[in-house]
Scaffold this active site. Structure first.
Site, short mmCIF file in Angstrom:
data_model
loop_
_atom_site.label_atom_id
_atom_site.label_comp_id
_atom_site.label_asym_id
_atom_site.label_seq_id
_atom_site.Cartn_x
_atom_site.Cartn_y
_atom_site.Cartn_z
CE1 TYR A 80 -2.85 2.52 1.35
CE2 TYR A 80 -2.24 3.37 2.68
CZ TYR A 80 -3.07 3.49 1.60
OH TYR A 80 -3.59 4.97 1.52
O1 LIG Z 1 -1.87 6.81 8.13
C1 LIG Z 1 -2.04 6.15 6.61
O2 LIG Z 1 -1.79 6.83 6.09
C2 LIG Z 1 -2.83 5.38 6.56
O3 LIG Z 1 -3.80 5.01 8.12
C3 LIG Z 1 -4.73 3.55 8.05
O4 LIG Z 1 -3.78 2.98 8.22
P1 LIG Z 1 -3.78 2.15 9.93
O5 LIG Z 1 -2.97 3.38 10.58
O6 LIG Z 1 -3.21 0.88 9.75
O7 LIG Z 1 -4.77 2.64 10.54
P2 LIG Z 1 -5.74 1.53 11.18
O8 LIG Z 1 -5.65 0.08 9.84
O9 LIG Z 1 -6.56 2.14 11.88
O10 LIG Z 1 -4.85 0.63 12.39
C4 LIG Z 1 -4.74 1.51 13.79
C5 LIG Z 1 -3.64 0.74 14.40
O11 LIG Z 1 -4.58 -0.44 14.84
C6 LIG Z 1 -3.65 -1.43 15.29
N1 LIG Z 1 -5.14 -2.55 14.96
C7 LIG Z 1 -5.17 -2.55 13.82
C8 LIG Z 1 -6.48 -3.55 13.62
C9 LIG Z 1 -6.57 -4.58 14.68
O12 LIG Z 1 -7.34 -5.20 14.57
N2 LIG Z 1 -6.24 -4.77 15.53
C10 LIG Z 1 -4.44 -3.09 15.96
O13 LIG Z 1 -4.68 -3.09 16.75
C11 LIG Z 1 -2.93 -1.49 13.75
O14 LIG Z 1 -1.67 -1.87 14.00
C12 LIG Z 1 -3.02 0.38 13.78
O15 LIG Z 1 -1.87 0.74 15.17
C13 LIG Z 1 -5.39 3.42 6.80
O16 LIG Z 1 -6.41 2.44 7.29
C14 LIG Z 1 -4.81 3.74 5.58
O17 LIG Z 1 -5.45 3.06 4.38
C15 LIG Z 1 -3.95 4.47 5.13
O18 LIG Z 1 -4.73 5.67 5.11
#
Ligand SMILES: O=C(O)[C@H]1O[C@H](OP(=O)(O)OP(=O)(O)OC[C@H]2O[C@@H](n3ccc(=O)[nH]c3=O)[C@H](O)[C@@H]2O)[C@H](O)[C@@H](O)[C@H]1O
Length: 433
Positions: free
Chosen positions: A242
């Site tokens: 991504y």
């Molecule tokens: O800034 C971005 O550019 C991206 O932001 C977002 O990604 P992330 O920051 O990864 O958000 P998100 O999935 O909500 O996980 C948040 C936290 O929860 C943790 N997480 C997640 C899932 C879970 O089941 N458990 C967990 O601990 C996980 O490890 C993480 O630490 C957008 O989805 C992406 O499209 C993109 O725009």
């Protein structure tokens, strides 16, 4: 025993009996006669096949036209009306991914202040399309028409630009999600690379060329450990496909800026959340599971360190998007030819105050008045980064960007929306669906 002649002139089919040498001329004559008959039959069959195929293609193209989700006089009328600004000097913006989370909010904000907006969305099923349809219905009720189509459809894009001289393109259509790239890598290439190029090709050929503002991502910082993340930091070590496609997008837009004079602004969004959000994101799926009494999985980093994100509230992001559109200079090219250097910008749009994932869960528990069943596991090596933290001084200086909503307040607003959208009613001792 069969002679060579027998082999050359078999008795079947057609029952042509060989009458040896003296009849050879007659045979040859008959043979040619039958060849020409065959030739005529072949011609007839070819003509029949050709007319069948052209009839099929006529039927196909007419049914495509009749069944197409775009095209027709009524469709064109809706586009013209939707694209017309209602304030003097208003913009005319094509918003891709308009039925998506950020796209919906940006489209509404633009429409509210009197800009013309035409949405485009392919309504794919990466997450529940009924939520996208509900956003579309809301947009429609506020005067924003959302075209159903894909950014890879050159004909559709060309048609839209032929109908409307868009001043700006707000490009938010993308395959989102960091971890899903492991499951479906091709979808990222399809939307974030091929789709982007298709869109830019149409933009560069348009006359006038629009200014393009588009969604990059905080994930481009990848393995960067220098905090807070500044636009000048390294972005050449992505941790997920991504992130790699978003980084590629930054380079691709630079190319179109350089060669064709397209004005481009890339916005690195930091984990955007809020009402009408994305069900695949942690804050949303945690809320769903907590309310349904199901466990949630909380990832933990190396040495049991909590993961943290610079969660950014949707209204702040919308202000950053609108300010980017307002400050975007005109593209300098025309009809695919550059006339001079054009603006190329990249900004962080974050909140500048990272919050750990367990702290996010605590806030949700308080707002939902329900305790979460937490399963804490080691972060799988599938694209996640341990933390994000935006330096926003550039956006502050050049866009006047200043986030004002902290996670506590932002999640309160999200929970309020969630409960009402999914029909939860407050009951003594908890909530009921
Ligand atoms: O800034 C971005 O550019 C991206 O932001 C977002 O990604 P992330 O920051 O990864 O958000 P998100 O999935 O909500 O996980 C948040 C936290 O929860 C943790 N997480 C997640 C899932 C879970 O089941 N458990 C967990 O601990 C996980 O490890 C993480 O630490 C957008 O989805 C992406 O499209 C993109 O725009």
């Amino acid at each position: 025993m069969r002679s060579m002649e027998d082999e050359l002139f078999p008795s079947t089919p057609g029952k042509v009996k060989i009458e040896r040498a003296h009849t050879i001329n007659r045979q040859l004559h008959r043979c040619f006669a039958s060849t020409s008959t065959m030739f005529l039959w072949a011609l007839f069959l070819i003509a029949l096949t050709a007319s069948y195929l052209s009839f099929q293609s006529f039927v196909d193209s007419s049914s495509r036209y009749l069944n197409a989700s775009w095209g027709g006089m009524q469709w064109e009328k809706q586009i013209r009306e939707s694209s017309a600004a209602s304030r003097p000097g208003g913009m005319s913006v094509l918003v891709t991914g308009a039925a998506g989370f950020v796209g919906t909010h940006v489209s509404l904000a633009l429409r509210r202040r009197g800009d013309g907006v035409v949405g485009l969305d392919n309504f794919n099923n990466y997450y529940d399309p009924s939520l996208k349809k509900a956003r579309q219905a809301m947009l429609q009720s506020r005067g924003v028409f959302v075209v159903e189509g894909d950014i890879n459809d050159t004909r559709l894009l060309a048609r839209l630009f032929a109908l409307v001289p868009f001043t700006h393109v707000m490009h938010l259509a993308a395959q989102a999600g960091v971890r899903y790239a492991i499951e479906n890598p091709a979808s990222y290439v399809h939307s974030n690379i091929a789709g982007l190029v298709t869109l830019l090709e149409v933009c560069k050929s348009a006359d006038p060329q629009p200014a393009v503002v588009w969604a990059s991502s905080s994930s481009v910082y990848g393995l960067n450990e220098k905090v807070p993340f500044s636009e000048l930091d390294r972005t050449d070590r992505p941790a997920s496909l991504y992130a790699a496609t978003k980084k590629a997008g930054e380079e691709i837009t630079h190319t179109y800026n350089h060669i064709y004079g397209l004005s481009t602004t890339g916005l690195r969004f930091f984990t955007v959340y809020g009402p009408w959000g994305r069900p695949d994101m942690a804050y949303f799926s945690f809320t769903r599971n907590i309310l349904q009494g199901k466990p949630i999985t909380v990832y933990r980093g190396k040495d049991r360190a909590d993961l943290a994100r610079d969660f950014t509230y949707i209204d702040d992001i919308v202000k950053g998007c609108v300010a980017s559109l307002d400050t975007a200079e005109k593209s300098t090219g025309s009809g695919g030819r550059k006339r001079g250097p054009a603006q190329y910008r990249i900004y962080n749009l974050g909140n500048t105050s990272p919050v750990t994932v367990p702290a996010l869960v605590n806030i949700l528990e308080r707002h939902l008045k329900v305790k979460a069943k937490k399963k804490v596991v080691e972060m799988p090596g599938n694209g996640d980064v341990p933390f994000t933290h935006a330096n926003i001084s550039l956006a502050q200086a050049e866009l006047g960007y200043k986030p004002t909503t902290n996670l506590e307040i932002g999640l309160k607003k999200f929970v309020k929306w969630y409960l009402s959208y999914y029909g939860y009613k407050p009951r003594s001792g908890g909530l009921a669906a």
